[in-house]
Design a protein around this motif. Sequence first.
Motif, short mmCIF file in Angstrom:
data_model
loop_
_atom_site.label_atom_id
_atom_site.label_comp_id
_atom_site.label_asym_id
_atom_site.label_seq_id
_atom_site.Cartn_x
_atom_site.Cartn_y
_atom_site.Cartn_z
N LYS A 73 0.84 -1.19 0.00
CA LYS A 73 0.00 0.00 0.00
C LYS A 73 0.88 1.24 0.00
CE LYS A 73 -2.55 0.86 3.72
NZ LYS A 73 -3.69 0.92 4.66
N THR A 74 0.49 2.23 -0.78
CA THR A 74 1.16 3.52 -0.74
C THR A 74 0.11 4.60 -0.47
OG1 THR A 74 0.92 3.86 -3.14
CG2 THR A 74 2.94 2.80 -2.36
N LEU A 75 0.52 5.61 0.28
CA LEU A 75 -0.38 6.70 0.63
C LEU A 75 0.32 8.03 0.37
CD1 LEU A 75 -0.40 4.46 3.25
CD2 LEU A 75 -2.58 5.62 3.56
N SER A 76 -0.44 9.01 -0.08
CA SER A 76 0.06 10.37 -0.27
C SER A 76 -0.82 11.33 0.53
CB SER A 76 0.02 10.74 -1.75
OG SER A 76 0.30 12.13 -1.91
N PRO A 84 -5.82 10.73 2.93
CA PRO A 84 -4.75 10.49 1.96
C PRO A 84 -5.26 9.81 0.70
CG PRO A 84 -4.71 8.83 3.70
CD PRO A 84 -5.73 9.85 4.10
N THR A 85 -4.51 10.00 -0.37
CA THR A 85 -4.72 9.20 -1.58
C THR A 85 -4.08 7.84 -1.33
OG1 THR A 85 -4.90 11.02 -3.16
CG2 THR A 85 -3.96 8.96 -3.98
N VAL A 86 -4.80 6.77 -1.68
CA VAL A 86 -4.38 5.41 -1.31
C VAL A 86 -4.32 4.51 -2.54
CG1 VAL A 86 -4.91 3.38 0.11
CG2 VAL A 86 -5.49 5.68 0.95
N ASP A 87 -3.27 3.71 -2.62
CA ASP A 87 -3.12 2.69 -3.65
C ASP A 87 -2.80 1.39 -2.94
OD1 ASP A 87 -2.16 0.89 -5.56
OD2 ASP A 87 -1.24 2.45 -6.78
N SER A 94 -6.27 -10.92 -6.44
CA SER A 94 -6.54 -10.05 -7.59
C SER A 94 -7.34 -8.82 -7.18
CB SER A 94 -7.29 -10.82 -8.68
OG SER A 94 -6.53 -11.93 -9.12
N GLU A 95 -7.07 -8.31 -5.97
CA GLU A 95 -7.82 -7.17 -5.46
C GLU A 95 -6.97 -5.90 -5.53
OE1 GLU A 95 -10.59 -5.95 -1.63
OE2 GLU A 95 -8.94 -7.36 -1.33
N ALA A 96 -7.62 -4.80 -5.90
CA ALA A 96 -6.96 -3.50 -5.94
C ALA A 96 -7.94 -2.44 -5.46
CB ALA A 96 -6.47 -3.18 -7.34
N MET A 97 -7.46 -1.51 -4.66
CA MET A 97 -8.29 -0.41 -4.16
C MET A 97 -7.53 0.90 -4.36
SD MET A 97 -11.00 0.81 -2.58
CE MET A 97 -11.83 -0.60 -1.81
N LEU A 107 -13.52 12.36 -2.90
CA LEU A 107 -12.73 11.13 -2.90
C LEU A 107 -13.30 10.22 -3.98
CD1 LEU A 107 -12.22 10.30 0.90
CD2 LEU A 107 -10.76 11.64 -0.63
N LYS A 108 -12.45 9.87 -4.93
CA LYS A 108 -12.85 8.97 -6.01
C LYS A 108 -12.33 7.58 -5.70
CE LYS A 108 -14.52 7.97 -10.10
NZ LYS A 108 -15.97 8.03 -10.37
N ILE A 109 -13.22 6.60 -5.67
CA ILE A 109 -12.86 5.24 -5.29
C ILE A 109 -13.01 4.30 -6.49
CG2 ILE A 109 -13.41 3.31 -3.74
CD1 ILE A 109 -14.75 5.50 -1.92
#
Length: 244
Positions: A73-76, A84-87, A94-97, A107-109
């Motif tokens: 996970k990375t956060l900005s 924060p913006t989250v990756d 096979s999950e991605a958020m 906040l766009k999800i």
Amino acid sequence: MKRMVVFFAFSLPVLTTMAAEVRFTGEATAINDDKVIYEERHLVEGECSDGLFYPATQTVTYVRAGGDEFANKTLSYDESQLRPTVDFRQPEFSEAMDITNRNDDELKIEWRTPDGDRESFSVEVTDTLVADAGFDQLVRQNWAAVTSGDSVKFDFLAPTRGKAYGFVLEPAGDNRIDAAYTVRIKPSGVILGFLVDPILLGYNEEGMLTDYIGLTNIRKDRDTNYTAHIRYTVETTPDCELTR
């Protein structure tokens, strides 16, 4: 006639900003048998400004007992410390958020589920909205309330539902946590309170997270996530304060 030469001494502002980082590791164990499930390795990079630490980016690497990475996970924190913006990626399912903070207005999800479906949501930002690891910054920004036993109301993002719900941060006691301060995050609504278990947090005197007990973002299988007790060990801290 001699000319007079006058020298002006200009007082330049003293720069009180410098790069800083926080490193800590969390060991996640099962609630019932204390079996180690996985380990979290955190690096928070930011700056000390006027004696206070401000996070800029955070990376989290999730590893199994053997040391194999299985999620990241990375956060900005460019737009907001609370939102924060989250990756987040969990390849074995096979999950991605992705949670994108757009100018701290929205906040766009984007969520790719373990079933291969894609879900998209948009949540309007309010001053009380908190997302993902922003809860840690919420505690630090309200340190005076936390250390005096007061409660703090806020809205917490549920990204897989595309909604924010009312929560409260309040003092708590739990013999599983040996920390200077123990707090609980729980839903403020009665109905949601029956459906969602509280999260327990421990903090030391300096404002570093020592314990987390509750539902995690790591999947046990395709349908459920682990509930764990994560105990944190601090490796490095900045040369400035973490709390206000």
